[in-house]
Design a protein around this motif. Sequence first.
Motif, PDB file in Angstrom:
ATOM      1  N   ARG A 245       0.804  -1.212   0.000  1.00 43.53           N
ATOM      2  CA  ARG A 245       0.000   0.000   0.000  1.00 43.53           C
ATOM      3  C   ARG A 245       0.848   1.278   0.000  1.00 43.53           C
ATOM      4  NH1 ARG A 245      -3.593  -1.262  -2.721  1.00 43.53           N
ATOM      5  NH2 ARG A 245      -5.296  -2.566  -1.987  1.00 43.53           N
ATOM      6  N   ASP A 246       2.082   1.224   0.501  1.00 44.57           N
ATOM      7  CA  ASP A 246       2.919   2.426   0.518  1.00 44.57           C
ATOM      8  C   ASP A 246       4.333   2.027   0.869  1.00 44.57           C
ATOM      9  OD1 ASP A 246       3.651   5.148   0.462  1.00 44.57           O
ATOM     10  OD2 ASP A 246       1.760   5.742   1.393  1.00 44.57           O
ATOM     11  N   LEU A 247       5.250   2.981   0.751  1.00 46.95           N
ATOM     12  CA  LEU A 247       6.633   2.817   1.185  1.00 46.95           C
ATOM     13  C   LEU A 247       6.889   3.757   2.352  1.00 46.95           C
ATOM     14  CD1 LEU A 247       8.665   2.695  -2.166  1.00 46.95           C
ATOM     15  CD2 LEU A 247       8.128   0.783  -0.644  1.00 46.95           C
TER      16      LEU A 247
ATOM     17  N   PRO B 264     -12.886   0.591  -4.589  1.00 47.32           N
ATOM     18  CA  PRO B 264     -13.326   1.534  -3.554  1.00 47.32           C
ATOM     19  C   PRO B 264     -12.859   1.172  -2.149  1.00 47.32           C
ATOM     20  CG  PRO B 264     -15.099   1.154  -5.106  1.00 47.32           C
ATOM     21  CD  PRO B 264     -13.999   0.205  -5.479  1.00 47.32           C
ATOM     22  N   ALA B 265     -12.894  -0.111  -1.794  1.00 46.87           N
ATOM     23  CA  ALA B 265     -12.466  -0.510  -0.451  1.00 46.87           C
ATOM     24  C   ALA B 265     -10.978  -0.239  -0.243  1.00 46.87           C
ATOM     25  CB  ALA B 265     -12.770  -1.986  -0.217  1.00 46.87           C
ATOM     26  N   ASP B 266     -10.166  -0.491  -1.281  1.00 49.24           N
ATOM     27  CA  ASP B 266      -8.732  -0.226  -1.176  1.00 49.24           C
ATOM     28  C   ASP B 266      -8.464   1.274  -1.121  1.00 49.24           C
ATOM     29  OD1 ASP B 266      -8.229  -2.944  -1.272  1.00 49.24           O
ATOM     30  OD2 ASP B 266      -7.906  -2.967  -3.436  1.00 49.24           O
TER      31      ASP B 266
ATOM     32  N   VAL C  72      -6.564   3.535   1.880  1.00 46.94           N
ATOM     33  CA  VAL C  72      -5.483   4.508   1.673  1.00 46.94           C
ATOM     34  C   VAL C  72      -5.878   5.861   2.268  1.00 46.94           C
ATOM     35  CG1 VAL C  72      -4.233   5.840  -0.065  1.00 46.94           C
ATOM     36  CG2 VAL C  72      -4.539   3.379  -0.372  1.00 46.94           C
ATOM     37  N   LEU C  73      -7.090   6.289   1.988  1.00 47.69           N
ATOM     38  CA  LEU C  73      -7.571   7.587   2.458  1.00 47.69           C
ATOM     39  C   LEU C  73      -7.601   7.632   3.981  1.00 47.69           C
ATOM     40  CD1 LEU C  73      -8.420   9.945   0.647  1.00 47.69           C
ATOM     41  CD2 LEU C  73     -10.789   9.362   1.100  1.00 47.69           C
ATOM     42  N   HIS C  74      -8.047   6.555   4.595  1.00 47.46           N
ATOM     43  CA  HIS C  74      -8.170   6.502   6.054  1.00 47.46           C
ATOM     44  C   HIS C  74      -6.824   6.691   6.743  1.00 47.46           C
ATOM     45  CE1 HIS C  74      -9.399   5.208  10.049  1.00 47.46           C
ATOM     46  NE2 HIS C  74      -8.479   4.265  10.020  1.00 47.46           N
TER      47      HIS C  74
ATOM     48  N   ALA D 298       1.981  -2.840   4.407  1.00 47.18           N
ATOM     49  CA  ALA D 298       1.280  -3.966   3.781  1.00 47.18           C
ATOM     50  C   ALA D 298      -0.137  -4.040   4.327  1.00 47.18           C
ATOM     51  CB  ALA D 298       2.021  -5.272   4.059  1.00 47.18           C
ATOM     52  N   GLU D 299      -1.070  -4.316   3.434  1.00 50.44           N
ATOM     53  CA  GLU D 299      -2.462  -4.513   3.854  1.00 50.44           C
ATOM     54  C   GLU D 299      -2.741  -6.006   3.872  1.00 50.44           C
ATOM     55  OE1 GLU D 299      -6.591  -3.812   1.674  1.00 50.44           O
ATOM     56  OE2 GLU D 299      -5.688  -1.935   2.345  1.00 50.44           O
TER      57      GLU D 299
END
Length: 422
Positions: free
Chosen positions: A29-31, A177-179, A183-185, A49-50
């Motif tokens: 999901r990100d670094l 949308p769920a992913d 990310v937004l949360h 990681a998600e």
Amino acid sequence: MSTPSRVYAARLVGLPIFDPQGDQVGKVRDLVVTMRTEGAQPRVLGMVAEVFGRRRVFLPMTRVTTIDSGQVYTTGLLNMRRFEQRSTETLVMGEMLDRTVTVKSSGITGTVFDVAMEKARTRDWVLSRVAVQEPAKGLRRRGQTHVAEWDDVSGLSRADDRQGATHLVAAINDMRPADAASVLHDLPVERRNAVALALDDERLADVLEELPEEDQVGILERLGTERAADVLEEMSADDAADLIADLPPETAEVLLQLMEPDEAEDVRRLMKYVENTAGGMMTPEPVILGPDATVADALAHVRNPELTPALASLVYVCRQPLECPTGKLLGVAHIQRLLREPPSTLVAGALDDELEVLRPEATIDQVAAHLATYNLVAAPVVDEDRRLIGAVTVDDLLDHMLPANWRERQASSTVSKEIGRG
């Protein structure tokens, strides 16, 4: 498989993460990086990681064995403690994208739309390149892009009050949308609001439906009443009703007044029902057809990509009018049955007219028992005159049955634990 010498962050996001046995344990999901002095390449600490249940955990780069174009492989050990960003850490996707920077050697100013990482001589992963996009000029829809060495770019080591949301929005628009909601949360509140404001109404509505109530209300408050009403119109009526019910009564009434009358009427009707009943969970927009509809008509309606799989599983055949509340419900047609029928035959000839129906006051346990008893993923809800007033789906049921903090809980006991980041 061999890891490429340079990997771009935006291409990593969404890739599956596998353990040595080939079992997927999560998604990238990100670094997470630690910034150094201006010009010094940041060290990549690891990945966010998600895992199951949309839980975010930290995956150290020391646990990453291979990265290729389609997946990431790890040693198999994940610390299941929820990821919490430290003050010394920066998220590449969440915080670096859309920053305004200057390429020193050319004087070009633009926004960051990607960054690359590669292994240094120390074997650490570091951020080495920055992809920058100039503002659009003249008739061009997009400005020119440039890739610069990290030490040739200024503006990344300090906060940017001018930071926009264009490139992060583009990344979010490519996600489910769920992913996207996940990310937004996890973004800082101000960054979250900026990105939400930059999404179009339809996309924002899809993402809002997947966010916790607190995030929903916070974002809605920042939109302004007119745009908030537009976004609520794009949401499914049951989700909009749940969200409006969390607002102060005077705010809720203002928004309902601004919404299109038909949309507001559906929401008002749902808000009359007690929470955690069939009436409170149902959607007023199932697939409804008259008795003269053909199988081909029914199949055309359920092909609508905006329908959830559960809503697309049943067609409800009713007398006029064909909008909730309808005329008398004649029965339901199971899509699996319709697929075996000639397209030109009438749906009425393939009706299940003996299926038990739900009343709006049915409790959540009664709804669950009903779906389980009849092996259904959706069921009709009718009033005392057997008029269809909505449909309850299994996904609505699960949303109400699971505890409010279910996404925060331990994701899976099958994933090994290890000591934290230290």
